[in-house]
Design an enzyme around this catalytic site. Structure first.
Site, PDB file in Angstrom:
ATOM      1  N   GLU A 242       0.943  -1.207  -0.040  1.00  0.00           N
ATOM      2  CA  GLU A 242      -0.100  -0.074   0.012  1.00  0.00           C
ATOM      3  C   GLU A 242       0.973   1.455   0.080  1.00  0.00           C
ATOM      4  OE1 GLU A 242      -2.780   0.257   3.322  1.00  0.00           O
ATOM      5  OE2 GLU A 242      -3.616   2.065   2.439  1.00  0.00           O
ATOM      6  N   ARG A 268      -1.131  32.520 -18.975  1.00  0.00           N
ATOM      7  CA  ARG A 268      -1.513  33.722 -18.138  1.00  0.00           C
ATOM      8  C   ARG A 268      -0.502  34.905 -18.278  1.00  0.00           C
ATOM      9  NH1 ARG A 268      -6.404  35.299 -16.073  1.00  0.00           N
ATOM     10  NH2 ARG A 268      -6.290  36.380 -14.109  1.00  0.00           N
ATOM     11  N   GLN A 279      10.784  35.916 -13.120  1.00  0.00           N
ATOM     12  CA  GLN A 279      11.583  35.070 -12.434  1.00  0.00           C
ATOM     13  C   GLN A 279      11.156  34.175 -11.222  1.00  0.00           C
ATOM     14  OE1 GLN A 279      15.059  36.351 -10.407  1.00  0.00           O
ATOM     15  NE2 GLN A 279      16.514  35.154 -11.752  1.00  0.00           N
ATOM     16  N   GLY A 342      -3.527  31.322  -9.001  1.00  0.00           N
ATOM     17  CA  GLY A 342      -4.492  32.459  -8.426  1.00  0.00           C
ATOM     18  C   GLY A 342      -5.794  31.852  -8.047  1.00  0.00           C
ATOM     19  N   GLY A 367      -0.662   4.682   7.094  1.00  0.00           N
ATOM     20  CA  GLY A 367       0.271   4.931   8.185  1.00  0.00           C
ATOM     21  C   GLY A 367       0.664   6.260   8.164  1.00  0.00           C
TER      22      GLY A 367
HETATM   23  C1  LIG Z   1     -10.393   8.850   3.418  1.00  0.00           C
HETATM   24  C2  LIG Z   1      -9.838   7.838   4.289  1.00  0.00           C
HETATM   25  C3  LIG Z   1      -9.819   6.354   3.733  1.00  0.00           C
HETATM   26  C4  LIG Z   1      -9.276   5.427   4.611  1.00  0.00           C
HETATM   27  N1  LIG Z   1      -9.510   4.201   4.246  1.00  0.00           N
HETATM   28  C5  LIG Z   1      -9.076   3.140   5.163  1.00  0.00           C
HETATM   29  C6  LIG Z   1      -9.314   1.585   4.641  1.00  0.00           C
HETATM   30  O1  LIG Z   1      -9.661   1.463   3.495  1.00  0.00           O
HETATM   31  N2  LIG Z   1      -9.133   0.836   5.811  1.00  0.00           N
HETATM   32  C7  LIG Z   1      -8.603   1.030   7.038  1.00  0.00           C
HETATM   33  O2  LIG Z   1      -8.645   0.090   7.873  1.00  0.00           O
HETATM   34  N3  LIG Z   1      -8.328   2.357   7.268  1.00  0.00           N
HETATM   35  C8  LIG Z   1      -8.685   3.426   6.237  1.00  0.00           C
HETATM   36  N4  LIG Z   1      -8.347   4.671   6.928  1.00  0.00           N
HETATM   37  C9  LIG Z   1      -7.885   5.085   8.339  1.00  0.00           C
HETATM   38  C10 LIG Z   1      -6.255   5.350   8.169  1.00  0.00           C
HETATM   39  O3  LIG Z   1      -5.653   4.428   7.830  1.00  0.00           O
HETATM   40  C11 LIG Z   1      -6.315   5.934   9.646  1.00  0.00           C
HETATM   41  O4  LIG Z   1      -6.936   7.267   9.545  1.00  0.00           O
HETATM   42  C12 LIG Z   1      -4.959   6.024  10.049  1.00  0.00           C
HETATM   43  O5  LIG Z   1      -4.085   4.887  10.044  1.00  0.00           O
HETATM   44  C13 LIG Z   1      -4.743   6.833  11.365  1.00  0.00           C
HETATM   45  O6  LIG Z   1      -5.456   6.505  12.298  1.00  0.00           O
HETATM   46  P1  LIG Z   1      -6.505   7.248  13.043  1.00  0.00           P
HETATM   47  O7  LIG Z   1      -7.283   8.145  12.215  1.00  0.00           O
HETATM   48  O8  LIG Z   1      -7.267   6.573  14.355  1.00  0.00           O
HETATM   49  O9  LIG Z   1      -5.504   8.256  13.890  1.00  0.00           O
HETATM   50  P2  LIG Z   1      -4.742   7.967  15.246  1.00  0.00           P
HETATM   51  O10 LIG Z   1      -4.318   6.876  15.449  1.00  0.00           O
HETATM   52  O11 LIG Z   1      -5.663   8.447  16.538  1.00  0.00           O
HETATM   53  O12 LIG Z   1      -3.633   9.165  15.210  1.00  0.00           O
HETATM   54  C14 LIG Z   1      -3.783  10.553  15.256  1.00  0.00           C
HETATM   55  C15 LIG Z   1      -2.607  11.345  14.997  1.00  0.00           C
HETATM   56  O13 LIG Z   1      -1.788  11.031  16.223  1.00  0.00           O
HETATM   57  C16 LIG Z   1      -0.471  10.595  15.796  1.00  0.00           C
HETATM   58  N5  LIG Z   1      -0.130   9.766  16.637  1.00  0.00           N
HETATM   59  C17 LIG Z   1      -0.570   8.507  16.827  1.00  0.00           C
HETATM   60  N6  LIG Z   1       0.176   7.728  17.686  1.00  0.00           N
HETATM   61  C18 LIG Z   1       1.343   8.391  17.780  1.00  0.00           C
HETATM   62  C19 LIG Z   1       2.606   8.223  18.393  1.00  0.00           C
HETATM   63  N7  LIG Z   1       2.883   7.249  19.433  1.00  0.00           N
HETATM   64  N8  LIG Z   1       3.689   9.103  18.335  1.00  0.00           N
HETATM   65  C20 LIG Z   1       3.422  10.474  17.397  1.00  0.00           C
HETATM   66  N9  LIG Z   1       2.399  10.490  16.912  1.00  0.00           N
HETATM   67  C21 LIG Z   1       1.179   9.900  16.997  1.00  0.00           C
HETATM   68  C22 LIG Z   1      -0.899   9.961  14.251  1.00  0.00           C
HETATM   69  O14 LIG Z   1       0.300  10.009  13.304  1.00  0.00           O
HETATM   70  C23 LIG Z   1      -1.914  11.012  13.696  1.00  0.00           C
HETATM   71  O15 LIG Z   1      -1.459  12.216  13.054  1.00  0.00           O
HETATM   72  C24 LIG Z   1      -8.672   5.604   5.762  1.00  0.00           C
HETATM   73  C25 LIG Z   1      -8.746   6.948   6.299  1.00  0.00           C
HETATM   74  C26 LIG Z   1      -9.172   8.095   5.403  1.00  0.00           C
HETATM   75  C27 LIG Z   1      -9.230   9.500   6.018  1.00  0.00           C
END
Ligand SMILES: Cc1cc2nc3c(=O)[nH]c(=O)nc-3n(C[C@H](O)[C@H](O)[C@H](O)COP(=O)(O)OP(=O)(O)OC[C@H]3O[C@@H](n4cnc5c(N)ncnc54)[C@H](O)[C@@H]3O)c2cc1C
Length: 382
Positions: A242, A268, A279, A342, A367
């Site tokens: 992925e 434009r 530049q 713009g 991720g």
């Molecule tokens: C449009 C869309 C499509 C998606 N499609 C899929 C799909 O098909 N299947 C699926 O399973 N998932 C899917 N996802 C989910 C996506 O993989 C997750 O949103 C992502 O893994 C992050 O998880 P979370 O949103 O729960 O954020 P969280 O895990 O709650 O994290 C929130 C923030 O905190 C940061 N964070 C977390 N832990 C730490 C740490 N220890 N240290 C520092 N920073 C940290 C993260 O990097 C992030 O910025 C999708 C998401 C979106 C928005």
């Protein structure tokens, strides 16, 4: 990388397909928040859905460059949402192909590669997506007069293709807490007790992203993918594919922004001259090009290593960092392109406008940035 005549012919075919069947419609599909289901079958006819899968399941085995070319050409339409949903099988099927029984593979894979069925991956839960080892959606084994089943209760969220998927590769807790208690199960989309709700988003509008609720969902025990409680490793392996394709997509979306900005800058006129004659504008374009070139070179280097089978911890670390670099390149180029365009760059219908809205999910999904850095550091023993 110097591509072979077969690669070039394939690229030409995909490009023609995208120009004919996708590019003219992506704006309307985004506004409609969907795209025709028939597109899966059309993409399958061209061999796009089956790329890299075994012939026994209707696929076309190929090297990694073909997949890269397909991603590059589809990205030219400038819609990440379309790519995410049309190719959601590329995150849903690999665990089944790698670890599922022959019977399960025959039941699931050929229909998906032919575009008759849609596959999705469901890992993320309302309680969190980054910390996969703590997922809580539960499956318990039950033996009854109608045979052995898994009974599933829990929720998943943000699932791509979640509204119309026919198969979910679902991560569930089957054992004790932590990574060692996670399994993968193939769940048919029409399983009683499965409810789906669509989610409204910042971008990827034509992609159907859903919240899923499983209440007493019973699926045959034979739908277990691989061994019980061995799902975590399969999930991690799946992330590599992925992340590589997301990096390729991000690099191409950056290129689309560059192309659109350059065309506009040539056309434009301000203060009596074309934008490109100022530049500062030329420098902005060259900054975009520099970032795209370095991203592409790194991407190609990692694909080359993958083709050689050199995919140890150091490769995984580089891939995590590449995903961050590629999505940052995409973000920088989307911003620079919208600025160059713009007011027009703020208008719906331009590729750069859409890509500007879509970049955030590239930096979070598959991720998030912070997790990529952590994982890279761990792989390198830092
Ligand atoms: C449009 C869309 C499509 C998606 N499609 C899929 C799909 O098909 N299947 C699926 O399973 N998932 C899917 N996802 C989910 C996506 O993989 C997750 O949103 C992502 O893994 C992050 O998880 P979370 O949103 O729960 O954020 P969280 O895990 O709650 O994290 C929130 C923030 O905190 C940061 N964070 C977390 N832990 C730490 C740490 N220890 N240290 C520092 N920073 C940290 C993260 O990097 C992030 O910025 C999708 C998401 C979106 C928005």
């Amino acid at each position: 990388m110097s591509f072979t005549p077969e690669h070039t012919l394939f690229r030409d075919n995909v490009r023609a397909f995208v120009e004919r069947e996708i590019a003219p419609h992506v704006n309307a599909w985004d506004e409609a928040q969907t795209f025709p289901r028939e597109l899966y079958a059309r993409a399958a006819q061209l061999g796009l859905l089956g790329l890299g899968y075994a012939e026994a399941y209707g696929g076309t085995p190929c090297d990694g460059w073909f997949k890269l070319i397909a991603t590059e050409e589809i990205a030219r339409a400038g819609s990440g949402g379309l790519m995410a949903s049309l190719f959601s099988h590329n995150i849903g099927l690999p665990p089944i192909v790698a670890h599922g029984s022959d019977e399960l593979k025959q039941r699931v894979v050929p229909d998906v590669l032919a575009g008759r069925k849609i596959a999705a991956l469901a890992i993320t839960e309302p309680g969190g997506g980054s910390d996969v080892a703590r997922l809580t959606c539960k499956a318990r084994r039950e033996t009854g007069p109608d045979g052995d089943h898994w009974v599933i209760d829990g929720e998943k969220t943000f699932i791509t293709s979640g509204m119309r998927a026919d198969w979910f590769t679902l991560a569930v807790r089957t054992g004790s807490g932590g990574a060692a208690g996670i399994s993968l199960i193939a769940v048919p989309g029409d399983t009683p007790g499965l409810q789906r709700a669509p989610l409204a988003k910042m971008g990827w509008w034509c992609s159907d992203t859903a919240h899923l609720r499983f209440e007493g969902c019973r699926v045959p025990a034979a739908n277990l993918i691989g061994a019980e409680n061995a799902g975590f490793r399969a999930i991690m392996e799946n992330f590599n594919g992925e992340r590589l394709l997301m990096s390729a997509g991000a690099c191409c979306f950056a290129q689309v922004c560059y192309d659109e900005a350059l065309a506009w800058a040539r056309e434009r006129k301000t203060f009596g001259a074309a934008l490109v004659e100022h530049q500062v504008m030329r420098h902005k374009l060259m900054d975009m090009r520099m970032r795209i070139a370095s991203t592409r070179a790194w991407l190609h280097a990692l694909v080359e290593r993958q083709e050689r089978g050199d995919t140890g911890p150091e490769w995984v670390a580089e891939l995590c960092l590449l995903k961050n670099h590629a999505t940052q390149t995409m973000q920088w180029c989307a911003d620079a392109a919208v600025q160059t365009l713009g007011g027009m760059g703020f208008m719906r219908g331009l590729k750069s406008e859409r890509i500007y809205r879509e970049v955030k999910v590239m930096m979070i999904g598959g991720g998030a940035e912070e997790i990529m850095k952590e994982l890279a550091a761990r792989q390198l023993g830092v």
